[in-house]
Scaffold this active site. Structure first.
Site, PDB file in Angstrom:
ATOM      1  N   HIS A 149      -8.733  10.837   0.054  1.00 29.03           N
ATOM      2  CA  HIS A 149      -7.943   9.613  -0.045  1.00 29.03           C
ATOM      3  C   HIS A 149      -6.705   9.751   0.827  1.00 29.03           C
ATOM      4  O   HIS A 149      -5.961   8.809   1.046  1.00 29.03           O
ATOM      5  CB  HIS A 149      -7.556   9.331  -1.499  1.00 29.03           C
ATOM      6  CG  HIS A 149      -7.011   7.966  -1.726  1.00 29.03           C
ATOM      7  ND1 HIS A 149      -5.668   7.709  -1.860  1.00 29.03           N
ATOM      8  CD2 HIS A 149      -7.624   6.767  -1.839  1.00 29.03           C
ATOM      9  CE1 HIS A 149      -5.463   6.410  -2.047  1.00 29.03           C
ATOM     10  NE2 HIS A 149      -6.640   5.825  -2.036  1.00 29.03           N
ATOM     11  N   HIS A 206       0.806  -1.228   0.000  1.00 30.85           N
ATOM     12  CA  HIS A 206       0.000   0.000   0.000  1.00 30.85           C
ATOM     13  C   HIS A 206       0.832   1.269   0.000  1.00 30.85           C
ATOM     14  O   HIS A 206       0.302   2.379  -0.045  1.00 30.85           O
ATOM     15  CB  HIS A 206      -0.916  -0.024   1.230  1.00 30.85           C
ATOM     16  CG  HIS A 206      -2.112   0.858   1.109  1.00 30.85           C
ATOM     17  ND1 HIS A 206      -2.539   1.667   2.128  1.00 30.85           N
ATOM     18  CD2 HIS A 206      -2.970   1.071   0.086  1.00 30.85           C
ATOM     19  CE1 HIS A 206      -3.618   2.334   1.740  1.00 30.85           C
ATOM     20  NE2 HIS A 206      -3.894   1.988   0.507  1.00 30.85           N
TER      21      HIS A 206
END
Length: 566
Positions: free
Chosen positions: A452, A224
């Site tokens: 985000h 990630h």
């Protein structure tokens, strides 16, 4: 020379496949009510020197995005959409899709009244499009039969960087005579099986691309991290950010990044410890890259050792998959953050009234009650201030968009595809929702740009000061931050994550003043630009957290969409 390292992956891959209307990749098709700036005009960038070498990671979600961008009309017409249009766009709307296979699905604006009058071709005589069609040749179509796949690549062999003297590619020569100073890309990714096979297949036309698969040995972990290392003739730069390298993440979402200074090369013969910062950023960056245990990254590690990173004033906070014991428990995850806060912050009078704030775009499973992880080990980390023995229980504010925030956002319901909180997880932790606060960002003009970005901080009771601030890729989950096991003697981390921690002492301050009006940007302000409004606004009795796999059809979004997951 410019070299580039990118390490990125979307968090969405762990949640399964999703159609374009509900993924964070959906933004290419302008909808009624959106504003575009002359989409028919192609802006060509200034020619620049190509990168010498690069490292990039991709994910299944990003590959799906690329596939969807080629045919964005699926957004409107597919019966299995996660987001459905309440009003279909008709031919009279003025938008038409180019039929080119190479234009990435760009939307072309029709010019009513300016089109020549033509007789539509008969279906029987309509020319069939030839795959990979080349420009016409006076020698006939077979002239290109032996042409290599990379014949039309823009990069051409550079004989000498100093002279900038070039030769063109020549079909029929040995490859070594047609491949000079071509950029080399190394892609670090977390894909497996079919997703990995697609990635390899897509790269076949590009011989300068190589792959490095991040090891994900623990179930439900993801790669990630989003990071860039950029090399210039004058030095190199580190950028740690929250955006993936897809257009959707840079289009109408709120994102953040730390961009380091330009690091110069060390003098030849410098010691191994040279170029270190007071925050030990160089050591920690090298440790993070080494944690991949990938031979492909060794050249990058050795290259970084040659540079002076002493100007860095932030601390690196990373996560890498594994189970850690002893002193290694404090190397990664939230125990790494706890250790840094213990060593580099100071106790504050009345700190029990200083709330903790967490803001994120995805939520994992945290147990049947708050003591299992959130209000236990994780809150203990977030409330650490220096070597104080006080373990207060201050307010905790969690900022996560509500359904109304998503519905009224710039993207409308499709923005929810980047907020993957599932109903299966939410139903098991209804206690968590009492912590939730709306996404409001009027001070930065981003109230309608869904986040985000992921940030964590400790604020004063009046929200005018910060004890510390963290921007990171890590969402609110045990997979990202780690969880204690075996009676707190072992730390288990599932995912790769990366962020930077700002502490006031590194900036010769006792606390960070909050910048109430960060725009227009001013270099004279010492205030910290928190990306959303403080104090956070609690959910009302009518507000519900956004959950991405249930329908929202009672009220359309600003583009006339409803949300119906397949």
């Amino acid at each position: 020379n410019v070299s580039l390292i990118l390490i990125s992956m979307s968090q969405d891959s762990q949640h399964g496949k999703w159609t374009i209307s509900s993924s964070d990749d959906d933004e290419d098709l302008p909808l009624s009510g959106t504003t575009t700036s002359n989409p028919a005009v192609e802006v060509k960038p200034e020619p620049t020197k190509p990168p010498v070498s690069s490292l990039v990671t991709v994910s299944e979600a990003r590959q799906s995005a690329a596939k969807n961008q080629v045919n964005p009309v699926k957004y409107e017409t597919s019966p299995s959409l996660a987001g459905k249009r309440k009003k279909e766009i008709s031919d009279s709307s003025g938008w038409a899709l180019s039929d080119s296979d190479d234009d990435g699905g760009d939307v072309k604006k029709k010019s009513p009244g300016n089109e020549p009058n033509r007789t539509p071709p008969s279906p029987k005589t309509k020319k069939t499009k030839v795959a990979n069609e080349r420009p016409p040749s006076p020698h006939g179509r077979l002239y290109y039969i032996d042409e290599p796949e990379d014949f039309f690549e823009s990069s051409i062999p550079c004989l000498n960087d100093a002279y900038r003297f070039y030769l063109n590619k020549v079909t029929g020569l040995d490859r070594k005579y047609n491949s000079g100073h071509i950029p080399t890309f190394l892609i670090v990714h977390g894909d497996k099986r079919e997703a990995k096979a697609r990635l390899v297949q897509q790269a076949q036309p590009f011989p300068h691309i190589r792959f490095c698969q991040a090891k994900l040995d623990i179930a439900f972990g993801t790669h990630h991290t989003k990071m860039m290392l950029l090399w210039y003739e004058e030095g190199f730069r580190v950028i740690i950010l929250t955006s993936n390298l897809i257009r959707a993440d840079w289009y109408q979402k709120t994102q953040g990044m730390w961009m380091g200074p330009l690091f110069p090369r060390l003098p030849k013969g410098s010691s191994a410890s040279a170029g270190e910062s007071p925050t030990f950023f160089k050591r920690d960056l090298l440790d993070y890259l080494a944690s991949y245990r990938a031979p492909e990254l060794e050249e990058w590690i050795q290259r970084i050792k040659e540079y002076d990173l002493s100007e860095t004033r932030v601390h690196l906070v990373g996560s890498t998959p594994g189970r850690y014991v002893g002193s290694d428990m404090e190397r990664w995850g939230h125990l790494r953050l706890r250790k840094l806060l213990y060593d580099h912050t100071e106790p504050i009078p009345g700190e029990e009234r200083w709330p903790v704030i967490g803001q994120f775009s995805s939520i994992g499973s945290m147990g049947l009650d708050k003591t299992k992880w959130l209000a236990g080990e994780f809150q203990r980390t977030l409330t650490t201030l220096g070597k104080s023995c006080l373990r207060p229980d201050p307010p905790m504010h969690l900022v996560y968009p509500s359904v109304e925030d998503v519905r009224t956002s710039l993207e409308g319901y499709p923005a929810g595809g980047s907020l993957p909180y599932s109903i299966q997880t939410a139903q098991k932790q209804l206690w968590l929702h009492s912590y939730f606060h709306r996404w409001k960002a009027n001070t930065t003009g981003r109230s309608h740009a869904m986040p985000h970005i992921k940030t964590y901080m400790r604020a004063s009771p009046d929200f005018t000061q910060l004890a510390w601030f963290l921007v990171t890729s890590a969402n609110l989950s045990k997979a990202a931050w780690g969880a204690l096991e075996k009676n707190n003697t072992q730390m288990m981390v599932r995912s790769y994550e990366l962020g930077v921690l700002y502490v006031p002492s590194a900036f010769n301050m006792t606390t960070f003043p909050v910048h109430k009006n960060p725009f227009p940007v001013s270099s004279s302000s010492s205030g910290f630009p928190v990306p959303f409004d403080l104090p956070p606004s609690s959910y009302s009795a009518k507000d519900q957290p956004w959950i991405w796999n249930i329908p929202y059809s009672q009220a359309p979004d600003r583009h006339g969409n409803i949300w119906v997951p397949s």
